[in-house]
Design a protein around this motif. Sequence first.
Motif, short mmCIF file in Angstrom:
data_model
loop_
_atom_site.label_atom_id
_atom_site.label_comp_id
_atom_site.label_asym_id
_atom_site.label_seq_id
_atom_site.Cartn_x
_atom_site.Cartn_y
_atom_site.Cartn_z
N LEU A 58 0.82 -1.21 0.00
CA LEU A 58 0.00 0.00 0.00
C LEU A 58 0.85 1.26 0.00
CD1 LEU A 58 -2.59 -1.11 2.68
CD2 LEU A 58 -2.88 -1.12 0.21
N THR A 59 0.32 2.30 -0.65
CA THR A 59 0.98 3.60 -0.63
C THR A 59 0.54 4.37 0.61
OG1 THR A 59 -0.79 4.72 -1.84
CG2 THR A 59 0.94 3.68 -3.17
N ARG A 60 1.18 5.50 0.83
CA ARG A 60 0.81 6.34 1.98
C ARG A 60 -0.64 6.80 1.85
NH1 ARG A 60 0.71 11.72 3.41
NH2 ARG A 60 1.37 12.17 5.55
N GLU A 61 -1.05 7.16 0.63
CA GLU A 61 -2.43 7.60 0.40
C GLU A 61 -3.41 6.47 0.67
OE1 GLU A 61 0.08 8.20 -1.84
OE2 GLU A 61 0.33 10.29 -1.26
N ASP A 62 -3.03 5.26 0.30
CA ASP A 62 -3.89 4.10 0.57
C ASP A 62 -4.09 3.91 2.07
OD1 ASP A 62 -3.91 3.64 -2.18
OD2 ASP A 62 -2.37 2.07 -2.06
N ARG A 63 -3.00 4.02 2.81
CA ARG A 63 -3.09 3.88 4.27
C ARG A 63 -3.98 4.97 4.87
NH1 ARG A 63 0.64 0.71 6.92
NH2 ARG A 63 2.16 -0.28 5.60
N ARG A 147 -3.35 -4.59 -4.42
CA ARG A 147 -3.64 -3.28 -3.81
C ARG A 147 -5.03 -2.80 -4.22
NH1 ARG A 147 -3.14 1.23 -6.47
NH2 ARG A 147 -3.33 3.13 -5.28
#
Length: 173
Positions: A58-63, A147
């Motif tokens: 996951l990316t930071r935005e996903d988190r 993802r």
Amino acid sequence: MKRLFFVPRGRSSSERLARGLLLAGVFALAVAAYQKNFERVIARTEARGVVADPAGVLTREDRLWLLEAAEHLRGRFGLELAVRLGTDPLPATAPNNPKKIVVYAASDCAGSRVVLPPLAAAGLPAGLPADLAREHLDAACRAGKAREGLLAAVGLLVSALDEAADKAKGDDT
């Protein structure tokens, strides 16, 4: 008259004022840096409870999006969200916490699972958790888009819970 220890030294009053302002600025920066660090530590701690992603899928935005979804579920329904990606296998039984939703994306693309508390599951279509696990988590993993599958599954789950709650409110009135 004895000078206080925290009063800046200087030859003139303007020099003492400048030194005092600089000293106040240093303290303000220290407080701001401490507060920023504290907020970052709290955010990381909260993220660990909601999202476990040891592989870094996951990316930071996903988190951040998952944290917002977890906050929405907590605020509207009193439910906790736990998202696990490829960590230790999830037990076959529901979690001990009757208010916890667990979305487990298996690393082998075959054993993913969505576990809902009994009360939340009662308001949703019967096969929804299994469908989310099979058609979104596992299928997306096999397609190389784990993802996207995870985010879609969580989004659909939150939407289904919102729709069920709105429908229940409409039936009561």
